[in-house]
Motif scaffolding. Structure first.
Motif, PDB file in Angstrom:
ATOM      1  N   HIS A 160       0.827  -1.213   0.000  1.00  0.00           N
ATOM      2  CA  HIS A 160       0.000   0.000   0.000  1.00  0.00           C
ATOM      3  C   HIS A 160       0.859   1.261   0.000  1.00  0.00           C
ATOM      4  CE1 HIS A 160      -3.636   2.301   0.645  1.00  0.00           C
ATOM      5  NE2 HIS A 160      -3.157   2.839   1.753  1.00  0.00           N
ATOM      6  N   THR A 161       1.847   1.293   0.851  1.00  0.00           N
ATOM      7  CA  THR A 161       2.689   2.494   0.951  1.00  0.00           C
ATOM      8  C   THR A 161       3.569   2.670  -0.289  1.00  0.00           C
ATOM      9  OG1 THR A 161       4.352   1.258   2.202  1.00  0.00           O
ATOM     10  CG2 THR A 161       2.720   2.487   3.465  1.00  0.00           C
ATOM     11  N   ALA A 162       3.813   1.580  -1.020  1.00  0.00           N
ATOM     12  CA  ALA A 162       4.599   1.675  -2.247  1.00  0.00           C
ATOM     13  C   ALA A 162       3.735   2.019  -3.458  1.00  0.00           C
ATOM     14  CB  ALA A 162       5.325   0.356  -2.492  1.00  0.00           C
ATOM     15  N   GLY A 163       2.441   2.179  -3.257  1.00  0.00           N
ATOM     16  CA  GLY A 163       1.549   2.537  -4.347  1.00  0.00           C
ATOM     17  C   GLY A 163       1.033   1.359  -5.150  1.00  0.00           C
ATOM     18  N   VAL A 164       1.260   0.150  -4.640  1.00  0.00           N
ATOM     19  CA  VAL A 164       0.710  -1.047  -5.293  1.00  0.00           C
ATOM     20  C   VAL A 164      -0.686  -1.292  -4.719  1.00  0.00           C
ATOM     21  CG1 VAL A 164       0.974  -3.524  -5.641  1.00  0.00           C
ATOM     22  CG2 VAL A 164       2.990  -2.045  -5.708  1.00  0.00           C
ATOM     23  N   ASN A 165      -1.658  -1.434  -5.585  1.00  0.00           N
ATOM     24  CA  ASN A 165      -3.041  -1.562  -5.135  1.00  0.00           C
ATOM     25  C   ASN A 165      -3.302  -2.912  -4.467  1.00  0.00           C
ATOM     26  OD1 ASN A 165      -5.872  -1.122  -4.885  1.00  0.00           O
ATOM     27  ND2 ASN A 165      -6.202  -2.293  -6.766  1.00  0.00           N
ATOM     28  N   VAL A 166      -3.716  -2.871  -3.194  1.00  0.00           N
ATOM     29  CA  VAL A 166      -4.143  -4.084  -2.504  1.00  0.00           C
ATOM     30  C   VAL A 166      -5.630  -4.263  -2.799  1.00  0.00           C
ATOM     31  CG1 VAL A 166      -4.333  -5.291  -0.306  1.00  0.00           C
ATOM     32  CG2 VAL A 166      -2.401  -3.746  -0.717  1.00  0.00           C
ATOM     33  N   ALA A 167      -5.910  -5.110  -3.769  1.00  0.00           N
ATOM     34  CA  ALA A 167      -7.287  -5.260  -4.233  1.00  0.00           C
ATOM     35  C   ALA A 167      -8.159  -6.005  -3.233  1.00  0.00           C
ATOM     36  CB  ALA A 167      -7.308  -5.979  -5.576  1.00  0.00           C
ATOM     37  N   GLY A 168      -7.519  -6.837  -2.378  1.00  0.00           N
ATOM     38  CA  GLY A 168      -8.305  -7.573  -1.410  1.00  0.00           C
ATOM     39  C   GLY A 168      -7.592  -8.815  -0.925  1.00  0.00           C
ATOM     40  N   VAL A 169      -8.384  -9.730  -0.380  1.00  0.00           N
ATOM     41  CA  VAL A 169      -7.863 -10.996   0.127  1.00  0.00           C
ATOM     42  C   VAL A 169      -8.650 -12.142  -0.508  1.00  0.00           C
ATOM     43  CG1 VAL A 169      -6.986 -10.134   2.329  1.00  0.00           C
ATOM     44  CG2 VAL A 169      -9.386 -10.817   2.150  1.00  0.00           C
ATOM     45  N   MET A 170      -7.994 -13.291  -0.618  1.00  0.00           N
ATOM     46  CA  MET A 170      -8.648 -14.455  -1.226  1.00  0.00           C
ATOM     47  C   MET A 170      -8.133 -15.717  -0.553  1.00  0.00           C
ATOM     48  SD  MET A 170      -6.163 -16.144  -3.176  1.00  0.00           S
ATOM     49  CE  MET A 170      -7.020 -16.936  -4.522  1.00  0.00           C
ATOM     50  N   THR A 171      -8.939 -16.784  -0.650  1.00  0.00           N
ATOM     51  CA  THR A 171      -8.530 -18.080  -0.119  1.00  0.00           C
ATOM     52  C   THR A 171      -9.206 -19.188  -0.902  1.00  0.00           C
ATOM     53  OG1 THR A 171      -8.210 -19.352   1.927  1.00  0.00           O
ATOM     54  CG2 THR A 171     -10.370 -18.352   1.599  1.00  0.00           C
ATOM     55  N   HIS A 172      -8.674 -20.383  -0.740  1.00  0.00           N
ATOM     56  CA  HIS A 172      -9.260 -21.584  -1.353  1.00  0.00           C
ATOM     57  C   HIS A 172      -9.317 -22.670  -0.294  1.00  0.00           C
ATOM     58  CE1 HIS A 172     -10.030 -24.981  -3.947  1.00  0.00           C
ATOM     59  NE2 HIS A 172      -8.879 -25.542  -3.630  1.00  0.00           N
ATOM     60  N   ALA A 173     -10.520 -23.142   0.017  1.00  0.00           N
ATOM     61  CA  ALA A 173     -10.705 -24.172   1.043  1.00  0.00           C
ATOM     62  C   ALA A 173     -10.472 -25.548   0.442  1.00  0.00           C
ATOM     63  CB  ALA A 173     -12.091 -24.062   1.661  1.00  0.00           C
ATOM     64  N   GLY A 174      -9.220 -25.844   0.110  1.00  0.00           N
ATOM     65  CA  GLY A 174      -8.900 -27.123  -0.506  1.00  0.00           C
ATOM     66  C   GLY A 174      -9.169 -28.315   0.387  1.00  0.00           C
ATOM     67  N   SER A 175      -9.162 -28.094   1.699  1.00  0.00           N
ATOM     68  CA  SER A 175      -9.420 -29.202   2.609  1.00  0.00           C
ATOM     69  C   SER A 175     -10.866 -29.687   2.533  1.00  0.00           C
ATOM     70  CB  SER A 175      -9.090 -28.805   4.056  1.00  0.00           C
ATOM     71  OG  SER A 175      -9.944 -27.777   4.502  1.00  0.00           O
ATOM     72  N   SER A 176     -11.731 -28.923   1.874  1.00  0.00           N
ATOM     73  CA  SER A 176     -13.116 -29.376   1.706  1.00  0.00           C
ATOM     74  C   SER A 176     -13.181 -30.680   0.917  1.00  0.00           C
ATOM     75  CB  SER A 176     -13.949 -28.295   1.011  1.00  0.00           C
ATOM     76  OG  SER A 176     -13.466 -28.034  -0.300  1.00  0.00           O
ATOM     77  N   TYR A 177     -12.149 -30.950   0.112  1.00  0.00           N
ATOM     78  CA  TYR A 177     -12.110 -32.188  -0.660  1.00  0.00           C
ATOM     79  C   TYR A 177     -11.843 -33.403   0.229  1.00  0.00           C
ATOM     80  CZ  TYR A 177     -12.105 -29.785  -5.198  1.00  0.00           C
ATOM     81  OH  TYR A 177     -12.449 -29.052  -6.307  1.00  0.00           O
ATOM     82  N   ASP A 178     -11.452 -33.159   1.460  1.00  0.00           N
ATOM     83  CA  ASP A 178     -11.166 -34.259   2.383  1.00  0.00           C
ATOM     84  C   ASP A 178     -12.272 -34.458   3.414  1.00  0.00           C
ATOM     85  OD1 ASP A 178      -8.639 -34.700   1.182  1.00  0.00           O
ATOM     86  OD2 ASP A 178      -7.781 -33.069   2.370  1.00  0.00           O
ATOM     87  N   CYS A 179     -13.340 -33.689   3.307  1.00  0.00           N
ATOM     88  CA  CYS A 179     -14.410 -33.784   4.298  1.00  0.00           C
ATOM     89  C   CYS A 179     -15.124 -35.135   4.207  1.00  0.00           C
ATOM     90  CB  CYS A 179     -15.414 -32.647   4.102  1.00  0.00           C
ATOM     91  SG  CYS A 179     -14.776 -31.018   4.571  1.00  0.00           S
ATOM     92  N   LYS A 180     -15.639 -35.582   5.353  1.00  0.00           N
ATOM     93  CA  LYS A 180     -16.302 -36.885   5.432  1.00  0.00           C
ATOM     94  C   LYS A 180     -17.822 -36.790   5.409  1.00  0.00           C
ATOM     95  CE  LYS A 180     -12.226 -38.681   5.953  1.00  0.00           C
ATOM     96  NZ  LYS A 180     -11.544 -39.272   4.769  1.00  0.00           N
ATOM     97  N   SER A 181     -18.352 -35.582   5.473  1.00  0.00           N
ATOM     98  CA  SER A 181     -19.806 -35.417   5.478  1.00  0.00           C
ATOM     99  C   SER A 181     -20.139 -34.012   5.007  1.00  0.00           C
ATOM    100  CB  SER A 181     -20.371 -35.626   6.892  1.00  0.00           C
ATOM    101  OG  SER A 181     -19.922 -34.573   7.749  1.00  0.00           O
ATOM    102  N   THR A 182     -21.394 -33.812   4.648  1.00  0.00           N
ATOM    103  CA  THR A 182     -21.809 -32.470   4.243  1.00  0.00           C
ATOM    104  C   THR A 182     -21.785 -31.507   5.428  1.00  0.00           C
ATOM    105  OG1 THR A 182     -24.122 -33.175   4.470  1.00  0.00           O
ATOM    106  CG2 THR A 182     -23.167 -33.222   2.263  1.00  0.00           C
TER     107      THR A 182
END
Length: 379
Positions: A160-182
Motif C-alpha cells: 500500500h505504501t509503495a503505491g501497489v493496489n491491494v485489491a483484497g484478500v482471497m482463499t481456497h478451502a482445498g481441505s473441503s475435498y477431504d471432508c467426510k460429510s456435508t
C-alpha cells in the motif's frame, strides 16, 4: 463440423453432455444468487471459451485462471477482468505487465513479504503498477498467510505504501475435498469465510481499503449457509463435476457431465478383465477417490447412454490400454461386453482427464454430437 453420433466417434473421445452441464451451471449460479455474492468462475477445469461464456456475468468477465496461458487465451476472446490465482513468481511479471498493457485488468496474488518486496521492486524499476490480492491460508491445505499472522498487515502496508493496489484478500478451502460429510463441508465453508473476512478487517484497521473478499471451492460454495462479508466466489469443477465430488455427496453420479468414450478391444476371461482402448493417457492417473469410502479405481464404467454398469470400474491403466473389472474381483459378476462395444468412463477428477484432449465432443439428444468445442493446455 459434420454431424455424427457417438457410435461414429473414433475412440478414445472426450464427451460433454451439454444438458447436464447447463443444469450444473444453473445450480451454482442460483446458489450464489441466494447468498448475494458475485461470481468469478474459475476456467482451469474447462479451458474453453464456449464453456466459459456460459459462466461469466458479461463477455468481459470477471474470470479466474490458474495459468498465464489461460489469461492470454481468454484475453484474446475479449475477457478483460481476470484474477491469476497462483502466487506470482518474478519471471512472470513481464507477462503480467504485457497483458495489462493490452487493457486487461489482471490481478495477481501473493502470500509473503518476500513476494511483496519483489513486486514492489519490479513495479518501481518498470514504472508500472499492479493489482494484488493477498492469499489467506484458511485451512492449512496449501499456501497462504495465516489470517492472524503479523505478516499479513506487514504485507499489506508494504504494498500500500509503495503505491501497489491491494485489491483484497482471497482463499481456497482445498481441505473441503477431504471432508467426510456435508456437515463437515458446511463447517469448512464457515471457516473459509471467517478467515478472509477477519483478514480483510485487519487490513482495513491499518488503513488499507481491501475491497474484495474472495473465497472459492465447489463444495463450500454449494454448502455455505451464509457468506456475510464475502464479496465474490470462485469455483470451477462444478461445471462438469466428477467422482470425487460425487464421493463427497456434492453431486450425484448422474450429474457428471464429462466422460471418456472408449471401445472394448479384448478380454482376459480367466482374470475377469475387459480391455478397452483408453488408458492413462485418456483418463489421467488421478486416483482421487482412493482415499474416499468408495474407491472408484480410475473411473466408473457406463454404457453408451451414460448409465453406470453396476460395480464395474476401471481398475488398471497402461498408456493406451484400460482394464475394466467387477469391483468384487469375481469375473462371473462382470457384464459380458463384446469387442466393439462402446462404454463411457466417468472420471475421478475432471481437470486432468479433460487436459488429455484438445476438444469436447458436445453431446445432444439421441447420441448426436452437436459440436466440437476446442480447449487448450499448457502454460
Amino acid at each position: 463440423m459434420n454431424k455424427q453420433t457417438l457410435e461414429q466417434c473414433e475412440t478414445p473421445a472426450l464427451i460433454l453432455d451439454e444438458a447436464k452441464m447447463n443444469r450444473n451451471i444453473e445450480r451454482m449460479q442460483s446458489k450464489l444468487r441466494s447468498l448475494n455474492v458475485a461470481f468469478r468462475p474459475h476456467a482451469k477445469t474447462n479451458k474453453c471459451i464456449d464453456v466459459t461464456r456460459r459462466l461469466m456475468q458479461t463477455p468481459e468477465g470477471p474470470l479466474t485462471v490458474s495459468t498465464l496461458r489461460e489469461a492470454d487465451y481468454f484475453a484474446a476472446h475479449g475477457v478483460k477482468d481476470i484474477l491469476y490465482a497462483v502466487s506470482i513468481a518474478p519471471n512472470k511479471l513481464a507477462h503480467v505487465i504485457a497483458l495489462r498493457q493490452q487493457g486487461v485488468k489482471l490481478t495477481i496474488i501473493l502470500d509473503s513479504l518476500e513476494a511483496a518486496r519483489m513486486v514492489v521492486d519490479y513495479a518501481r524499476a518498470s514504472k508500472q503498477t499492479f493489482d494484488v490480492m493477498i492469499e489467506i491460508d484458511s485451512d492449512g491445505h496449501r499456501s497462504g498467510v495465516q489470517p492472524d499472522a503479523e505478516e499479513l498487515t506487514w504485507i499489506g502496508l508494504l504494498l500500500h505504501t509503495a503505491g501497489v493496489n491491494v485489491a483484497g484478500v482471497m482463499t481456497h478451502a482445498g481441505s473441503s475435498y477431504d471432508c467426510k460429510s456435508t456437515d463437515e463441508i458446511r463447517a469448512c465453508a464457515e471457516q473459509e469465510r471467517a478467515a478472509v473476512v477477519n483478514s480483510a478487517a485487519r487490513l482495513r484497521a491499518v488503513g488499507i481499503p481491501c475491497p474484495v473478499v474472495s473465497v472459492g471451492s465447489t463444495p463450500t460454495a454449494l454448502f455455505a449457509e451464509h457468506l456475510e462479508g464475502v464479496t465474490e466466489v470462485r469455483t470451477g469443477v462444478f461445471v462438469f463435476f466428477d467422482l470425487v465430488m460425487a464421493g463427497l455427496n456434492v453431486c450425484r453420479v448422474e450429474d457428471i457431465a464429462l466422460s471418456v468414450l472408449a471401445t472394448v478391444i479384448g478380454h482376459q476371461n480367466e482374470k475377469g478383465w475387459t480391455i478397452i482402448d483408453a488408458g492413462w493417457m485418456a483418463m489421467s492417473r488421478d486416483r482421487g477417490t482412493a482415499k474416499q469410502p468408495v474407491d472408484q479405481g480410475y473411473g466408473v464404467v457406463c454404457d453408451v447412454d451414460g448409465r453406470p454398469l453396476e460395480d464395474f470400474i476401471f481398475i488398471g491403466a497402461n498408456q493406451e490400454h484400460g482394464i475394466l473389472a467387477h469391483r468384487s474381483g469375481n469375473g462371473a459378476n462382470a457384464p459380458r461386453l463384446p469387442v466393439g462395444t462402446q462404454v463411457r468412463i466417468l472420471p475421478n477428477h475432471a481437470c486432468p482427464t479433460a487436459a488429455q484432449y484438445d476438444h469436447y465432443n458436445v453431446l445432444g439428444s439421441d447420441h448426436e454430437i452437436t459440436a466440437a468445442w476446442q480447449r487448450f493446455s499448457g502454460w
